[in-house]
Design an enzyme around this catalytic site. Sequence first.
Site, PDB file in Angstrom:
ATOM      1  N   GLU A 160       0.813  -1.222   0.000  1.00 31.63           N
ATOM      2  CA  GLU A 160       0.000   0.000   0.000  1.00 31.63           C
ATOM      3  C   GLU A 160       0.847   1.274   0.000  1.00 31.63           C
ATOM      4  O   GLU A 160       0.857   2.049   0.964  1.00 31.63           O
ATOM      5  CB  GLU A 160      -0.942   0.001   1.215  1.00 31.63           C
ATOM      6  N   GLU A 319      -6.690  -7.910  -0.376  1.00 30.31           N
ATOM      7  CA  GLU A 319      -6.993  -7.966   1.065  1.00 30.31           C
ATOM      8  C   GLU A 319      -8.458  -7.644   1.287  1.00 30.31           C
ATOM      9  O   GLU A 319      -9.023  -6.763   0.630  1.00 30.31           O
ATOM     10  CB  GLU A 319      -6.196  -6.899   1.834  1.00 30.31           C
TER      11      GLU A 319
HETATM   12  C1  GAL Z   1      -4.246  -2.749   5.045  1.00 35.43           C
HETATM   13  C2  GAL Z   1      -2.782  -3.169   5.155  1.00 35.43           C
HETATM   14  C3  GAL Z   1      -2.635  -4.398   6.028  1.00 35.43           C
HETATM   15  C4  GAL Z   1      -3.430  -4.258   7.282  1.00 35.43           C
HETATM   16  C5  GAL Z   1      -4.870  -3.952   6.946  1.00 35.43           C
HETATM   17  C6  GAL Z   1      -5.771  -3.806   8.145  1.00 35.43           C
HETATM   18  O1  GAL Z   1      -4.388  -1.445   4.648  1.00 35.43           O
HETATM   19  O2  GAL Z   1      -2.237  -3.425   3.906  1.00 35.43           O
HETATM   20  O3  GAL Z   1      -1.270  -4.601   6.302  1.00 35.43           O
HETATM   21  O4  GAL Z   1      -2.898  -3.228   8.054  1.00 35.43           O
HETATM   22  O5  GAL Z   1      -4.925  -2.754   6.240  1.00 35.43           O
HETATM   23  O6  GAL Z   1      -7.104  -3.554   7.746  1.00 35.43           O
END
Ligand code: GAL
Length: 689
Positions: A160, A319
């Site tokens: 990110e 994710e």
């Molecule tokens: C994302 C990030 C992850 C984790 C996640 C939590 O933005 O890439 O490492 O922190 O959020 O929701």
Amino acid sequence: MEKEKGKKILFPQIKGILHGGDYNPEQWLDRPDILEEDIRLMKKAGMNSASLGIFSWSAYEPREGEYHFQWLTDCIDRLYENGIYTVLATPSGAKPAWLDENYLEALRVDSYGVRYHHGARHNHCMSSPVYRDKVRNIVTRLHEAVGEHPGVILWHISNEFGGECYCPLCVKRFQDYLAEKFDGDIDKLNHAWWTPFWSHQYNGFDQIEPPYQNGEFSIMGLKLEWRRFTTWSMTDYMKFEINLLKELTPDRPVTTNFMQLYEGLDYREMAKHLDVISWDSYPCLHNDYESFASTMAHNAFHHAVMRGMKRDKPFMLMESAPGLVNWHQYNKLKRPGVHRLFSLQALACGSDTVQYFQWRKSRGSYEQYHGAVVDHLGTGDTRIFREVAGLGEELKRLESVAGSLVQAQTAMIVDWDVMWALGDMRGLCDETKRYADTCAAIYETMLRLGVDVDVISQMDDFTGYRVLVAPMLYLLKPGVAQRLRAFVEKGGELLATYLTGYVDENTLCYLGGFPGDGLSSLFGVVSEEIDTLYPTDQNGVCFAEGVLQESDSLREEQVRDYAERLRVSDADILGRYTSDFYAGEPAVTERVQGEGHACYVGCRLSMTGMRALFARMFKRAGIHMRQLPEGVECHVRAGEDRQYEFYLNMTDRETALSDVQGENLLTGEMLQGTLNLEPYGAAVIVSKL
Ligand code: GAL
């Protein structure tokens, strides 16, 4: 079902849909029992992938020059033996303490000019040569250790990307970037940025500072160019990692994970250098300010943004939270069934993966209460685990969907430059400009008509689309107005709104009338003034008889926030304002140009009004609209000879659709008529094309 030919399969090693997520074995190296249990549970959950190494630098290299990769090799081996492929990250998203201790220049400087301390993540300077050296070294070592492993299918670069840096190195690069952009001619820059205003003329590029919080905030061109530079600089850094990886493993694809319409970076510039687009989706579900169906429709909008960046292949949902997150203002549980629905929406919109943050909850630190497939209880006997495992089973039935594509005939133009320029411009009302939200609401309105919409840039090719929608296209880049005209002339349906074509690519206002650069003759209107409405102000548009054909009750529609006063030179007037001193004046117009139509909506019209205008355009363009029950989404993916219709019930009520034909891949049932959907239910109907 046999595989279709000619589909765009992302990973030949994976059968069908990739199911995985972030995995952090480095947090459990003293617990081999837990690592062994992870493999068993991953198989039980139907996972075929795990993302490793995202924040593992201090586990790889705890002290400068001291390397530990055996744990990683063992882990990738064990996963591979069990049919689980690895998405391998470069560890540059967070630095070990020794690096910040010894190489201060690798730390970022904030917008007050103050250098950060060591901590958190994403805090490296994109320009720092030392940081690049250290990254080159660790990535090369990582490759030596596991880079050729057959279990590794994708490089995940950093994590990110975001933020900006105001250190002296970055300031110097900014000045060089500007000198190159303006051909070394400071007068060109002074003109483009209108610097005689407030006596802000520069004598040379070395006088230019970035827009510090306690410095220059009044030059719109500077602010816009700084944002472009930050994207350029981040992309340059990302390309450094990509080039290194391509030297080491030329055939392995690379990605980096995006965050919806993250304001800090123009992802489209970065996307050009990636093999596949991936993103992290964390909408605030079940909130108290909008319906669940709306939150999900806005999530679909962000899927469309990702899809639009590489339309010739599926993207990845890198994710998502299997349960709750820990960083929304209120962190509510996903209701039963919603995890499945949420994941199927990603597939429906063109993703070929369902991935999570995170596989196992960490025991301590910042994200110890963030949802995970396996929580502190440590077993597969939880509601979340069962839902994930249930989905894992179902994804196997959707194997043939992989590689098919959403083929939208409608596109919406949404641009970072527009978002930035509109956000920075002084005027209107900062609280109600809401560019991204407005675009998402317009997307939802079209979705409710059962029409899939791509989200593209004003610089993208418009051919292949029949309908183009350009909300608040405030900034026009060179050639765009001409391409919009050509689109309409060839039979396209174009709809633009208030705040179209006010400024050029440097934020200089067009002279001679908005929308500028020749667009006022395409629409046959000039926008003379724009009124900003208070939330309590009332206005409306009364439409001429027969314009809004959906029903007679739609003849008068509400206006909020913005209303332009239009001078119509050569267009049909579809609707007129109902109140204020401009009551009776034109508000919505349409003009025939060549084979197509150019519709101008001069105000922020209610979504029911917009819906009726869209229905009129879709009908004329021959785009099939689906009648959908309230809160049901439909998206269609097509392979070479099959199509997959996804029906998603975004409500907690049972509902039914008629006229559905084909096999429901999730149940094996053949449908010839009614499709019943349970609360939060979904169906994937396959049929021959
Ligand atoms: C994302 C990030 C992850 C984790 C996640 C939590 O933005 O890439 O490492 O922190 O959020 O929701």
